[in-house]
Design a protein around this motif. Sequence first.
Motif, mmCIF file in Angstrom:
data_model
loop_
_atom_site.group_PDB
_atom_site.id
_atom_site.type_symbol
_atom_site.label_atom_id
_atom_site.label_comp_id
_atom_site.label_asym_id
_atom_site.label_seq_id
_atom_site.Cartn_x
_atom_site.Cartn_y
_atom_site.Cartn_z
ATOM 1 N N LYS A 82 -20.018 -70.276 -25.465
ATOM 2 C CA LYS A 82 -20.220 -70.850 -26.573
ATOM 3 C C LYS A 82 -21.335 -72.132 -26.140
ATOM 4 O O LYS A 82 -22.332 -72.556 -26.759
ATOM 5 C CB LYS A 82 -19.519 -71.309 -27.559
ATOM 6 C CG LYS A 82 -19.821 -71.883 -28.751
ATOM 7 C CD LYS A 82 -18.568 -72.369 -29.767
ATOM 8 C CE LYS A 82 -19.015 -73.215 -30.861
ATOM 9 N NZ LYS A 82 -18.087 -74.166 -31.443
ATOM 10 N N LEU A 85 -24.586 -71.036 -24.799
ATOM 11 C CA LEU A 85 -25.372 -70.600 -25.889
ATOM 12 C C LEU A 85 -25.910 -71.675 -26.721
ATOM 13 O O LEU A 85 -27.142 -71.721 -26.944
ATOM 14 C CB LEU A 85 -24.622 -69.492 -26.622
ATOM 15 C CG LEU A 85 -25.503 -69.063 -27.762
ATOM 16 C CD1 LEU A 85 -26.281 -67.733 -27.364
ATOM 17 C CD2 LEU A 85 -24.704 -68.598 -29.023
ATOM 18 N N THR A 86 -25.093 -72.875 -26.842
ATOM 19 C CA THR A 86 -25.626 -73.730 -27.778
ATOM 20 C C THR A 86 -26.303 -74.774 -27.162
ATOM 21 O O THR A 86 -26.906 -76.004 -27.577
ATOM 22 C CB THR A 86 -24.295 -74.256 -28.590
ATOM 23 O OG1 THR A 86 -23.151 -74.702 -27.600
ATOM 24 C CG2 THR A 86 -23.910 -73.468 -29.518
ATOM 25 N N PHE A 95 -31.497 -67.509 -24.078
ATOM 26 C CA PHE A 95 -30.769 -67.326 -25.408
ATOM 27 C C PHE A 95 -30.476 -65.781 -25.570
ATOM 28 O O PHE A 95 -29.502 -65.327 -26.068
ATOM 29 C CB PHE A 95 -31.671 -68.117 -26.303
ATOM 30 C CG PHE A 95 -30.694 -67.971 -27.782
ATOM 31 C CD1 PHE A 95 -29.633 -68.781 -27.917
ATOM 32 C CD2 PHE A 95 -31.147 -67.275 -28.798
ATOM 33 C CE1 PHE A 95 -28.870 -68.671 -29.218
ATOM 34 C CE2 PHE A 95 -30.634 -67.000 -30.081
ATOM 35 C CZ PHE A 95 -29.358 -67.872 -30.096
ATOM 36 N N GLN A 96 -31.666 -65.219 -25.542
ATOM 37 C CA GLN A 96 -31.756 -63.772 -25.824
ATOM 38 C C GLN A 96 -30.789 -63.002 -24.727
ATOM 39 O O GLN A 96 -30.211 -61.915 -24.875
ATOM 40 C CB GLN A 96 -33.133 -63.153 -25.569
ATOM 41 C CG GLN A 96 -34.034 -63.549 -26.702
ATOM 42 C CD GLN A 96 -33.586 -63.461 -28.139
ATOM 43 O OE1 GLN A 96 -32.920 -62.596 -28.501
ATOM 44 N NE2 GLN A 96 -33.881 -64.398 -28.976
ATOM 45 N N LYS A 99 -26.967 -63.774 -25.965
ATOM 46 C CA LYS A 99 -26.560 -63.375 -27.258
ATOM 47 C C LYS A 99 -25.570 -62.116 -27.147
ATOM 48 O O LYS A 99 -24.771 -61.982 -27.575
ATOM 49 C CB LYS A 99 -27.884 -62.940 -28.245
ATOM 50 C CG LYS A 99 -28.413 -64.186 -28.826
ATOM 51 C CD LYS A 99 -29.446 -64.386 -29.887
ATOM 52 C CE LYS A 99 -30.000 -62.771 -30.192
ATOM 53 N NZ LYS A 99 -31.093 -62.767 -31.060
ATOM 54 N N ALA A 103 -21.586 -62.022 -28.163
ATOM 55 C CA ALA A 103 -21.465 -61.120 -29.083
ATOM 56 C C ALA A 103 -20.270 -60.049 -28.803
ATOM 57 O O ALA A 103 -19.405 -59.772 -30.061
ATOM 58 C CB ALA A 103 -22.779 -60.261 -29.771
ATOM 59 N N THR A 110 -20.278 -63.807 -33.099
ATOM 60 C CA THR A 110 -21.337 -63.270 -33.947
ATOM 61 C C THR A 110 -22.083 -64.260 -35.003
ATOM 62 O O THR A 110 -23.185 -64.848 -35.184
ATOM 63 C CB THR A 110 -21.204 -62.153 -34.672
ATOM 64 O OG1 THR A 110 -20.926 -60.990 -33.662
ATOM 65 C CG2 THR A 110 -22.489 -61.632 -35.470
ATOM 66 N N ILE A 113 -23.791 -67.330 -32.998
ATOM 67 C CA ILE A 113 -25.088 -66.675 -32.827
ATOM 68 C C ILE A 113 -25.983 -66.771 -34.071
ATOM 69 O O ILE A 113 -27.160 -67.473 -33.817
ATOM 70 C CB ILE A 113 -24.924 -65.348 -32.164
ATOM 71 C CG1 ILE A 113 -24.305 -65.185 -30.902
ATOM 72 C CG2 ILE A 113 -26.604 -64.740 -32.125
ATOM 73 C CD1 ILE A 113 -24.143 -63.852 -30.432
ATOM 74 N N GLU A 114 -25.441 -66.306 -35.150
ATOM 75 C CA GLU A 114 -26.384 -66.489 -36.342
ATOM 76 C C GLU A 114 -26.804 -68.036 -36.459
ATOM 77 O O GLU A 114 -27.740 -68.144 -37.018
ATOM 78 C CB GLU A 114 -25.546 -65.818 -37.590
ATOM 79 C CG GLU A 114 -25.488 -64.377 -37.421
ATOM 80 C CD GLU A 114 -24.352 -64.048 -38.511
ATOM 81 O OE1 GLU A 114 -23.658 -64.686 -39.232
ATOM 82 O OE2 GLU A 114 -24.078 -62.398 -38.338
ATOM 83 N N GLU A 116 -26.928 -70.601 -34.453
ATOM 84 C CA GLU A 116 -27.845 -70.798 -33.427
ATOM 85 C C GLU A 116 -29.259 -70.257 -33.726
ATOM 86 O O GLU A 116 -30.205 -71.119 -33.472
ATOM 87 C CB GLU A 116 -27.455 -70.561 -31.981
ATOM 88 C CG GLU A 116 -26.495 -71.332 -31.431
ATOM 89 C CD GLU A 116 -27.036 -72.783 -31.484
ATOM 90 O OE1 GLU A 116 -27.672 -73.086 -30.834
ATOM 91 O OE2 GLU A 116 -26.210 -73.764 -31.936
ATOM 92 N N VAL A 117 -29.392 -69.310 -34.183
ATOM 93 C CA VAL A 117 -30.683 -68.481 -34.588
ATOM 94 C C VAL A 117 -31.221 -69.366 -35.503
ATOM 95 O O VAL A 117 -32.246 -69.626 -35.534
ATOM 96 C CB VAL A 117 -30.257 -67.062 -34.838
ATOM 97 C CG1 VAL A 117 -31.876 -66.354 -35.426
ATOM 98 C CG2 VAL A 117 -30.135 -66.200 -33.819
#
Length: 123
Positions: A82, A85-86, A95-96, A99, A103, A110, A113-114, A116-117
């Motif tokens: 986490k 990712l952040t 990032f891709q 993810k 997940a 998840t 992730i949402e 962060e998107v």
Amino acid sequence: MGLNDLGYSDKWIEYGFLNDKMLKLQLDEFHLGNDPNPEHYRYKSFLNWLDKREKLLDQEVINFIELALEDSDQTMAGSALKELLTSAKITEKQFQLIKPEFARLGEWATKVIEREVLKRKNE
């Protein structure tokens, strides 16, 4: 006493997430009994590694993911992923990469992730 006592594999040294000096300091602290939880030392190593970098190479991100997903403590590993990712230090490509691996840890991941998107879309 060594790597295995704190739950590290040889890859931690090989990938540069830990060195002999850091390991010795952690083992000394562990033996003092201040924190008997080996996963806390590994988490600290992830955070220290991430903190010391201005930007990350794709292979370093792949190595981070690998170490986290191989860890025996998936709660700690999830927290470390986490943080990765952040992090503002990762590129869109990285990032891709993160993810789908993150997940795999479940619904909570998840949701992170949402968020962060959405955050990335608004930047």
